[in-house]
Design an enzyme around this catalytic site. Structure first.
Site, PDB file in Angstrom:
ATOM      1  N   CYS A  33       0.885  -1.175   0.000  1.00 43.51           N
ATOM      2  CA  CYS A  33       0.000   0.000   0.000  1.00 43.51           C
ATOM      3  C   CYS A  33       0.910   1.209   0.000  1.00 43.51           C
ATOM      4  CB  CYS A  33      -0.901   0.015   1.228  1.00 43.51           C
ATOM      5  SG  CYS A  33      -1.865   1.557   1.376  1.00 43.51           S
TER       6      CYS A  33
ATOM      7  N   CYS B 111      -0.284   3.353  -6.662  1.00 45.60           N
ATOM      8  CA  CYS B 111      -1.381   2.908  -5.787  1.00 45.60           C
ATOM      9  C   CYS B 111      -1.607   1.457  -6.161  1.00 45.60           C
ATOM     10  CB  CYS B 111      -2.638   3.749  -6.038  1.00 45.60           C
ATOM     11  SG  CYS B 111      -4.087   3.147  -5.134  1.00 45.60           S
TER      12      CYS B 111
END
Lengths: 233, 233
Positions: free
Chosen positions: B85, B199
């Site tokens: 992440c 992302c």
């Protein structure tokens, strides 16, 4: 967001691609719209568990390693255990003896799912690895549920195990898929009315639409059951 | 079988589908022929980490939960940590302070990979979540490496975040893929010579072949780097 669900510990890595497939099936079964609709899963993807099929032939037992993994997952916060490897269920007692949290038994759950999927069937074909067959895991569960379990001939089982090891090597192509389908079709030709995918490598090479009879996938059954039990009151 | 590799702890669940994607990319990067060619991974798929984007707007910090996850993975036997992440890397210091084992920094590794993929480029487009942008994670890393970082306009960033939340909801279809590609193309139209997928939800909706410029996927970079570092002497 639903009520906080239980954290699920996964005894994985047997093999890793099958564990990845199981993880995806848990995500799919969670029917989530946001991240926190999903379950917390702690996955121990351990490819160094002693080989289950070799153990059935007198090799080192996976039992102590599986018990240690179960204890580690419980210590890490797991409140429920699942193991996406059918053959390793021959050592389920070692796992249950090692922890206080519930262990969701893939083979018992799959036998229940067979009843739901094919209530009229009498004879069920089982595709499973040598260690699962030698320990009669599916035969015992299915016979207790009133079914006759059909398995491959010795020669066909040898071919099936070769396919499984090729799946583990990442070699899934059209030819391999055809061979896997052929294994299922042999059981159907012998009178099976449904097929149990009793090895977690099978769904990587055989889908429910590939054969004419119902295919009950142990991986999917376990994933769906884990989601239900993790969310149960 | 290679020399025993290090056990990798994964701070996951941000989101779960992206963690599943990362797991698959580690398996692919491992180039394994047998189960035990793979790494042992302990994946804490925790979807209950406080929202990174909300935290950047003054909501609860994910830092303490990430630190606890890191400690839990270390206690479970992890010898190396990774976190698929990008936005959560704003709290990388909390993770590093919590454990003695190395933390593989996804954004630093991705900046290195940009240099390898596009040595001639000067301007790099960054697609990243609000929390990553507010903390200038990629801008800082890319500028330190000699690049100019281009990001979306405020309105386009709002549309991008909407796409990301639809990916998290499992709603990836052709229309969503087209919108994601359009975000990348806007950065290319502004002069970007390469795009960073900064992302971990992006690769679920955009593949390297979808745009004309190089696409450097942070998920793939982290997966490949983890395999190399786990196997390093």
């Amino acid at each position: 967001m639903r009520r906080p669900a239980r954290t699920v510990g996964v005894l994985g890595g047997m093999g890793p691609i099958a564990t990845h497939d199981f993880f995806g099936k848990v995500l799919a079964a969670s029917d989530a719209r946001t991240d926190d609709d999903h379950l917390r899963l702690i996955i121990d993807n351990n490819p160094f568990v002693p080989d289950r099929n070799a153990a059935a032939d007198g090799g080192p037992s996976p039992g102590p390693v599986l018990a240690a993994m179960a204890r580690g997952l419980e210590a890490a916060g797991a409140e429920l255990l699942a193991m996406p490897c059918n053959a390793a269920h021959a050592w389920a007692d070692d796992i249950r003896a090692a922890v206080r949290i519930p262990f969701v038994h893939m083979i018992e759950e799959t036998a229940v799912a067979v009843r739901a999927a094919t209530p009229q069937a009498r004879r069920v074909g089982v595709l499973a690895a040598d260690a699962a067959l030698k320990n009669r895991l599916y035969e015992t569960a299915l016979e207790a549920a009133g079914y006759e379990a059909l398995t491959l001939s010795v020669a066909d089982q040898r071919a099936f195990m070769d396919i499984i090891y090729r799946v583990k090597a990442g070699n899934v192509d059209a030819a391999l898929r055809a061979e896997m389908r052929s294994c299922a079709e042999r059981l159907l030709a012998e009178g099976a009315e449904a097929i149990v995918a009793g090895c977690t490598e099978i769904p990587l090479a055989l889908a429910p639409g590939d054969i004419t009879a119902p295919l009950i996938e142990s991986t999917t059954v376990l994933a769906q059951r884990v989601v239900v039990l993790a969310r149960a009151d």
